[in-house]
Design a protein around this motif. Sequence first.
Motif, PDB file in Angstrom:
ATOM      1  N   SER A 223       0.808  -1.225   0.000  1.00 59.33           N
ATOM      2  CA  SER A 223       0.000   0.000   0.000  1.00 59.33           C
ATOM      3  C   SER A 223       0.838   1.270   0.000  1.00 59.33           C
ATOM      4  O   SER A 223       0.298   2.371  -0.086  1.00 59.33           O
ATOM      5  N   PHE A 224       2.179   1.133   0.074  1.00 52.55           N
ATOM      6  CA  PHE A 224       3.012   2.325   0.219  1.00 52.55           C
ATOM      7  C   PHE A 224       4.380   2.073  -0.390  1.00 52.55           C
ATOM      8  O   PHE A 224       5.002   1.041  -0.145  1.00 52.55           O
ATOM      9  N   ALA A 225       4.840   3.007  -1.211  1.00 50.72           N
ATOM     10  CA  ALA A 225       6.182   2.928  -1.804  1.00 50.72           C
ATOM     11  C   ALA A 225       6.847   4.280  -1.653  1.00 50.72           C
ATOM     12  O   ALA A 225       6.229   5.318  -1.895  1.00 50.72           O
ATOM     13  N   VAL A 226       8.118   4.285  -1.262  1.00 54.06           N
ATOM     14  CA  VAL A 226       8.844   5.540  -1.106  1.00 54.06           C
ATOM     15  C   VAL A 226      10.343   5.255  -1.197  1.00 54.06           C
ATOM     16  O   VAL A 226      10.827   4.280  -0.615  1.00 54.06           O
ATOM     17  N   ASN A 227      11.071   6.094  -1.948  1.00 47.63           N
ATOM     18  CA  ASN A 227      12.508   5.874  -2.129  1.00 47.63           C
ATOM     19  C   ASN A 227      13.323   6.642  -1.094  1.00 47.63           C
ATOM     20  O   ASN A 227      14.343   7.238  -1.409  1.00 47.63           O
ATOM     21  N   HIS A 228      12.870   6.608   0.140  1.00 45.29           N
ATOM     22  CA  HIS A 228      13.573   7.276   1.247  1.00 45.29           C
ATOM     23  C   HIS A 228      13.569   6.315   2.425  1.00 45.29           C
ATOM     24  O   HIS A 228      12.506   6.009   2.982  1.00 45.29           O
ATOM     25  N   SER A 229      14.743   5.841   2.806  1.00 46.94           N
ATOM     26  CA  SER A 229      14.817   4.776   3.808  1.00 46.94           C
ATOM     27  C   SER A 229      14.267   5.193   5.168  1.00 46.94           C
ATOM     28  O   SER A 229      13.652   4.382   5.869  1.00 46.94           O
ATOM     29  N   GLU A 230      14.461   6.450   5.554  1.00 51.80           N
ATOM     30  CA  GLU A 230      13.976   6.878   6.869  1.00 51.80           C
ATOM     31  C   GLU A 230      12.453   6.941   6.922  1.00 51.80           C
ATOM     32  O   GLU A 230      11.844   6.587   7.932  1.00 51.80           O
ATOM     33  N   ILE A 231      11.827   7.392   5.831  1.00 51.76           N
ATOM     34  CA  ILE A 231      10.363   7.428   5.786  1.00 51.76           C
ATOM     35  C   ILE A 231       9.804   6.006   5.759  1.00 51.76           C
ATOM     36  O   ILE A 231       8.838   5.677   6.469  1.00 51.76           O
TER      37      ILE A 231
END
Length: 306
Positions: A223-231
């Motif tokens: 349900s969620f994709a983001v190219n930022h490891s901390e987020i």
Amino acid sequence: MDTNKLIPLLSEMAIFVNVVESGSFSKTAKKLGLSPSSVSRSITRLENALEEKLLERTTRQMRLSTKGQEVYGLCSDMMYSAKMAVSAAQTNKKEVSGSLRIAAPKALSRQVLMPMILDFIDQYPNVALQLKVADHYIDPIGDEVDVIIHITDKPVEGLIAKTLTECRLIMCASPSYLASHGTPAHPNDIANHNCLCLGENPRDRVWGFTQGTQKVSVNAKGSFAVNHSEIRREAVLRGVGISVFPEFAIQPYLDSGQVLEVLKDWHVGGNYQGKVTAQYAQSKFIPEQIKAFVDYLQERFAQTNH
């Protein structure tokens, strides 16, 4: 051409090299603190002095002429020799000083390198350090960077490579998520879980696993994709789903029990794993600030790994 006529052209040759490498008069002007018209005049002066057309220009593009390619190669060698002259002058100084330009990936810089870099600055106050943070490939020559630090198993050929440490990928989830959705026992089970991907390209949703000679690929859905490891890590900590992280980004949370490693017996494939490597140009004259910086990082990583 006698020396008196040649010397004024050296700066024009340097500008010519910058124009070719940047592919733009305006980019060169911005980089050198000049106006685009001044850059254009320099190229014209060089062409007039050599009595050769070096650049073929239209309103939309620019390319080297046949003679321009030959002249560019020689001028580029000249610029390299100039850099080596500066390096030679800086070598063997008792006091470590001078400029130092570093490039490194975003997450590695933020979560690992920054404390080390700040401590290095404290120890060597006469070094003016510039950090360029970028996840794309940085050309140490074209981008004018002294040291590149990246995570790779294939160091750039032709550059000195110093291994700092190693980094593996770890799949993990929060205890609450695993309690609610179950713990995968095999990579195929991942297809039934909420997988949090990078989302940079379609391949990010294909997770590969190996165990000995076994290889398994799974289409990860979530349900969620983001190219930022901390987020993405924050989402995992809140029990949103399962994700994969470089070891340095998640290890403290594994140690505290806030997340649990999933499928420990399987190797997870993907980017951002391999050897953390520092690379710089080969030369007889390595500036002291480069040697001091790389030695410092190797020492710090050695302390961290013990």
